[in-house]
Write a protein that holds these residues in place. Structure first.
Motif, PDB file in Angstrom:
ATOM      1  N   MET A 141      90.662 -68.645  -2.657  1.00 56.33           N
ATOM      2  CA  MET A 141      91.736 -67.690  -2.947  1.00 56.33           C
ATOM      3  C   MET A 141      91.843 -66.639  -1.840  1.00 56.33           C
ATOM      4  SD  MET A 141      91.219 -67.059  -7.044  1.00 56.33           S
ATOM      5  CE  MET A 141      92.633 -65.947  -7.097  1.00 56.33           C
ATOM      6  N   PRO A 142      92.220 -67.040  -0.633  1.00 51.45           N
ATOM      7  CA  PRO A 142      92.398 -66.043   0.424  1.00 51.45           C
ATOM      8  C   PRO A 142      93.651 -65.215   0.165  1.00 51.45           C
ATOM      9  CG  PRO A 142      93.174 -68.162   1.183  1.00 51.45           C
ATOM     10  CD  PRO A 142      92.575 -68.391  -0.182  1.00 51.45           C
ATOM     11  N   PHE A 143      93.682 -64.025   0.733  1.00 48.66           N
ATOM     12  CA  PHE A 143      94.880 -63.198   0.599  1.00 48.66           C
ATOM     13  C   PHE A 143      95.116 -62.414   1.883  1.00 48.66           C
ATOM     14  CE2 PHE A 143      91.426 -60.498  -0.841  1.00 48.66           C
ATOM     15  CZ  PHE A 143      91.741 -59.220  -0.405  1.00 48.66           C
ATOM     16  N   PHE A 144      96.332 -61.974   2.047  1.00 45.66           N
ATOM     17  CA  PHE A 144      96.737 -61.200   3.213  1.00 45.66           C
ATOM     18  C   PHE A 144      97.169 -59.822   2.726  1.00 45.66           C
ATOM     19  CE2 PHE A 144      98.060 -61.797   7.710  1.00 45.66           C
ATOM     20  CZ  PHE A 144      98.522 -60.522   7.947  1.00 45.66           C
ATOM     21  N   ALA A 145      96.510 -58.786   3.204  1.00 44.62           N
ATOM     22  CA  ALA A 145      96.831 -57.416   2.813  1.00 44.62           C
ATOM     23  C   ALA A 145      97.619 -56.746   3.929  1.00 44.62           C
ATOM     24  CB  ALA A 145      95.556 -56.629   2.533  1.00 44.62           C
ATOM     25  N   GLN A 146      98.864 -56.434   3.643  1.00 40.29           N
ATOM     26  CA  GLN A 146      99.716 -55.774   4.624  1.00 40.29           C
ATOM     27  C   GLN A 146      99.845 -54.311   4.257  1.00 40.29           C
ATOM     28  OE1 GLN A 146     103.716 -57.224   6.217  1.00 40.29           O
ATOM     29  NE2 GLN A 146     104.356 -55.706   4.697  1.00 40.29           N
ATOM     30  N   THR A 147      99.590 -53.428   5.215  1.00 39.94           N
ATOM     31  CA  THR A 147      99.745 -51.999   4.966  1.00 39.94           C
ATOM     32  C   THR A 147     100.878 -51.441   5.800  1.00 39.94           C
ATOM     33  OG1 THR A 147      98.108 -51.432   6.673  1.00 39.94           O
ATOM     34  CG2 THR A 147      97.310 -51.687   4.407  1.00 39.94           C
ATOM     35  N   TYR A 148     101.472 -50.385   5.295  1.00 40.08           N
ATOM     36  CA  TYR A 148     102.552 -49.691   5.995  1.00 40.08           C
ATOM     37  C   TYR A 148     102.188 -48.214   6.085  1.00 40.08           C
ATOM     38  CZ  TYR A 148     106.933 -47.088   6.491  1.00 40.08           C
ATOM     39  OH  TYR A 148     107.897 -46.195   6.892  1.00 40.08           O
ATOM     40  N   GLY A 149     102.326 -47.664   7.264  1.00 44.98           N
ATOM     41  CA  GLY A 149     102.045 -46.242   7.464  1.00 44.98           C
ATOM     42  C   GLY A 149     102.263 -45.908   8.919  1.00 44.98           C
ATOM     43  N   GLN A 150     101.687 -44.803   9.358  1.00 49.77           N
ATOM     44  CA  GLN A 150     101.780 -44.421  10.762  1.00 49.77           C
ATOM     45  C   GLN A 150     100.623 -43.493  11.086  1.00 49.77           C
ATOM     46  OE1 GLN A 150     104.962 -40.723  10.538  1.00 49.77           O
ATOM     47  NE2 GLN A 150     105.787 -42.761  10.932  1.00 49.77           N
ATOM     48  N   SER A 151     100.484 -43.157  12.362  1.00 42.77           N
ATOM     49  CA  SER A 151      99.364 -42.329  12.803  1.00 42.77           C
ATOM     50  C   SER A 151      99.318 -40.996  12.062  1.00 42.77           C
ATOM     51  CB  SER A 151      99.455 -42.071  14.313  1.00 42.77           C
ATOM     52  OG  SER A 151      99.377 -43.263  15.050  1.00 42.77           O
ATOM     53  N   GLU A 152     100.491 -40.478  11.706  1.00 45.12           N
ATOM     54  CA  GLU A 152     100.535 -39.167  11.059  1.00 45.12           C
ATOM     55  C   GLU A 152     100.130 -39.199   9.595  1.00 45.12           C
ATOM     56  OE1 GLU A 152     103.672 -38.935  14.373  1.00 45.12           O
ATOM     57  OE2 GLU A 152     102.771 -40.445  13.066  1.00 45.12           O
ATOM     58  N   THR A 153     100.203 -40.340   8.943  1.00 47.11           N
ATOM     59  CA  THR A 153     100.008 -40.380   7.482  1.00 47.11           C
ATOM     60  C   THR A 153      98.849 -41.249   7.027  1.00 47.11           C
ATOM     61  OG1 THR A 153     101.493 -42.275   7.231  1.00 47.11           O
ATOM     62  CG2 THR A 153     102.487 -40.066   7.124  1.00 47.11           C
ATOM     63  N   GLY A 154      98.409 -42.196   7.864  1.00 44.75           N
ATOM     64  CA  GLY A 154      97.536 -43.248   7.360  1.00 44.75           C
ATOM     65  C   GLY A 154      98.359 -44.226   6.545  1.00 44.75           C
ATOM     66  N   ALA A 155      97.678 -45.120   5.847  1.00 46.85           N
ATOM     67  CA  ALA A 155      98.375 -46.129   5.043  1.00 46.85           C
ATOM     68  C   ALA A 155      99.096 -45.468   3.868  1.00 46.85           C
ATOM     69  CB  ALA A 155      97.380 -47.162   4.532  1.00 46.85           C
ATOM     70  N   ILE A 156     100.365 -45.831   3.688  1.00 44.57           N
ATOM     71  CA  ILE A 156     101.194 -45.267   2.614  1.00 44.57           C
ATOM     72  C   ILE A 156     101.446 -46.301   1.521  1.00 44.57           C
ATOM     73  CG2 ILE A 156     103.520 -44.454   2.059  1.00 44.57           C
ATOM     74  CD1 ILE A 156     101.770 -42.348   3.305  1.00 44.57           C
ATOM     75  N   ALA A 157     101.704 -47.531   1.928  1.00 45.78           N
ATOM     76  CA  ALA A 157     102.044 -48.587   0.978  1.00 45.78           C
ATOM     77  C   ALA A 157     101.360 -49.879   1.401  1.00 45.78           C
ATOM     78  CB  ALA A 157     103.556 -48.794   0.918  1.00 45.78           C
ATOM     79  N   ALA A 158     101.280 -50.800   0.467  1.00 45.74           N
ATOM     80  CA  ALA A 158     100.660 -52.085   0.781  1.00 45.74           C
ATOM     81  C   ALA A 158     101.182 -53.159  -0.161  1.00 45.74           C
ATOM     82  CB  ALA A 158      99.137 -52.000   0.672  1.00 45.74           C
ATOM     83  N   ARG A 159     101.077 -54.395   0.299  1.00 50.19           N
ATOM     84  CA  ARG A 159     101.341 -55.541  -0.558  1.00 50.19           C
ATOM     85  C   ARG A 159     100.372 -56.640  -0.152  1.00 50.19           C
ATOM     86  NH1 ARG A 159     106.424 -59.353   0.324  1.00 50.19           N
ATOM     87  NH2 ARG A 159     105.079 -60.526  -1.069  1.00 50.19           N
TER      88      ARG A 159
END
Length: 524
Positions: free
Chosen positions: A315-333
């Motif tokens: 059961m492998p999975f891929f974790a995608q994060t969204y953010g930027q240098s100013e905020t760190g990770a904000i969202a993920a799927r």
């Protein structure tokens, strides 16, 4: 959980490896290169050895008169010891300022001016061939981590310096300064505290929850990026063996992964795209991967499907994060094999409940949709506290209610998923999302290694393409792939290495557009 044990004390960068070594003394760190400051340690180093190296280096810095609260710019040749030097600076109470080794000398000098006579910690190669002589006037002192240079103090000459106790600084004071990607001009200097660094660890801890602590974590991220500092701290304290790569060459990565199979791989989207070739490698270097993770930017569905297909875990999975240098990770799927095919690459997921917030604000009074995207805004405990020397610019990035304007365009679905369509500065009239078009082209043309759509001088969007091994683009296949898409100009083929990149491998789209639209005689 680890973060609950840390409590509100902050991450305390200077003693990370002491605490990690106390829990997991023999845990290994594997490298694909020798440390410039300690090549004798080899490429398999225990946490205990790293803790000793950080302690010794910190003592040399103290002997060189680095004191608590002092800014220490670290700009040296690319190596994991960039990160180790940052931990060493923090150990004596200094504030590490990480400037990517990819920055040119003129840019480094301009940032030194903004920092107000900091200590500069560099090396002989940088001083000999890249940094201008004026850095000696802009810095309080110049130290060289390796080698020698007239007017600079060599850390090697301070060997045997008396060990000093670690300095504990208040965690609401600046603890780390890194720079933004510089895709839109001179990089900004982003200031973090111990509290914000700790807050950035929390989302990653959530993503790692399904992963056993015995799983080796392979990381290929810029050693001067804030993600490397917080990520290595978290991974070491959790007890994961670490695999740290400087080189993203697929063959070199395959050799190391075949010898030390990673259970987790984290890297920039462009590196993961480059590693698609590992899916069919005879050594099966991705066979034991439980989790793939990319940092801060959305990734193409083709890459997700290819990498998940290469894992032989159940059961492998891929974790995608969204953010930027100013905020760190904000969202993920997360993606699994179950829903990888046909996945919408523009969906970057949902926020981390209790840790981050996000919203999409209309630009014209109408509800944000795919056809009419709005501005993405966020709030996070990992938010930087200022841009050093550009406080007004920092304050202007907030909207009412202290929402940080991400500079991106998108919309949210009824289920709350955030869809990222474009950077505001990259928006092209008449196209709802250049990123969506690029996703489709990647899926339809497996030979593509990169495709970037930028505005052309004649009005029509120009696709800039790079192919694997620089093979000539098959124009018949290209015309079939663009069928049904918005009208594009004829493709321009380039070598990937010739495109302007940031320190985190992103393409500088504005600079690329300027290059394409500048007449050849002016470019000379």
């Amino acid at each position: 959980m680890f973060l609950q044990r840390v409590g509100n004390k902050g991450i305390q960068l200077g003693t990370v490896f002491d605490r990690a070594a106390a829990r997991h003394p023999a845990n290994p760190v594997y490298l694909d290169h020798d440390l410039d400051i300690a090549p004798e340690l080899g490429r398999r180093i225990t946490l205990t050895e790293i803790a000793g190296l950080v302690d010794d280096t910190a003592s040399r810095l103290w002997a060189a008169r680095v004191r608590p609260g002092e800014r220490v710019v670290i700009h040296k040749s690319d190596n994991f010891d960039i990160s180790l030097l940052a931990y060493s600076v923090a150990r004596v109470g200094g504030v590490p300022v990480l400037l990517s080794p990819k920055l040119d000398g003129a840019t480094v000098a301009r940032l030194l001016q903004r920092l107000g006579r900091p200590t500069l910690l560099t090396d002989q190669p940088k001083l000999e061939s890249e940094l201008p002589a004026e850095v000696f006037e802009l810095a309080e002192r110049v130290l060289v981590a390796t080698g020698e240079f007239p007017g600079a103090t060599s850390l090697a000459a301070l060997a045997g310096a008396e060990r000093v106790s670690p300095v504990t600084m208040p965690q609401d004071l600046p603890a780390l300064i890194t720079h933004t990607s510089g895709t839109t001009g001179l990089p900004k200097l982003a200031v973090q505290t111990g509290h914000t660094i700790q807050a950035r660890c929390r989302p990653q801890s959530v993503l790692l929850a399904p992963v056993g602590r015995h799983e080796p974590i392979a990381v290929h991220v810029s050693f001067a990026h804030s993600r490397m500092i917080s990520g290595v701290a978290l991974f070491a304290l959790r007890g994961h063996p670490l695999i740290l790569l400087r080189d993203d060459d697929p063959e070199r990565a395959a050799e190391l992964f075949a010898r030390v199979p990673p259970g987790v791989i984290e890297s920039h989207p462009n590196t993961l795209l480059n590693w698609e070739t590992l899916a069919k490698h005879p050594a099966k270097p991705l066979a034991r991967v439980r989790c793939f993770s990319n940092t801060f930017d959305a990734i193409h569905p083709r890459t997700v499907e290819t990498l998940l297909g290469a894992s032989e875990r159940s059961m492998p999975f891929f974790a995608q994060t969204y953010g930027q240098s100013e905020t760190g990770a904000i969202a993920a799927r997360t993606y699994t094999r179950k829903h990888r095919a046909g996945a919408d690459g523009r969906c970057v997921g949902v926020n981390f409940p209790g840790l981050t917030e996000m919203r999409v604000v209309s630009r014209d009074g109408r509800p944000p949709t795919k056809e009419n995207p709005g501005r993405i805004e966020a709030r996070s405990g990992g938010q930087i506290v200022t841009y050093l020397g550009e406080e007004d610019r920092f304050d202007n990035q907030f909207s009412e209610g202290r929402w940080w304007q991400m500079g991106d365009l998108g919309y949210r679905t009824k289920l709350g998923c955030l869809h990222l369509l474009d950077r505001e500065v990259d928006e092209i009239p008449g196209i709802s999302s250049t990123l969506d078009i690029e996703d489709k082209l990647f899926t339809r043309l497996p030979e593509l290694l990169e495709v970037i759509i930028v505005p052309g001088a004649g009005g029509a969007p120009v696709p800039v393409v790079c192919t694997r091994d620089d093979r000539p683009l098959d124009l018949a296949r290209w015309r079939g792939a663009v069928a049904g898409l918005p009208e594009l100009a004829e493709p321009v083929q380039r070598r990937l290495d010739d495109l302007p990149h940031t320190a985190t491998t992103k393409i500088k789209r504005l600079e690329l557009a300027r290059q394409l639209n500048t007449p050849q005689d002016e470019a000379r």
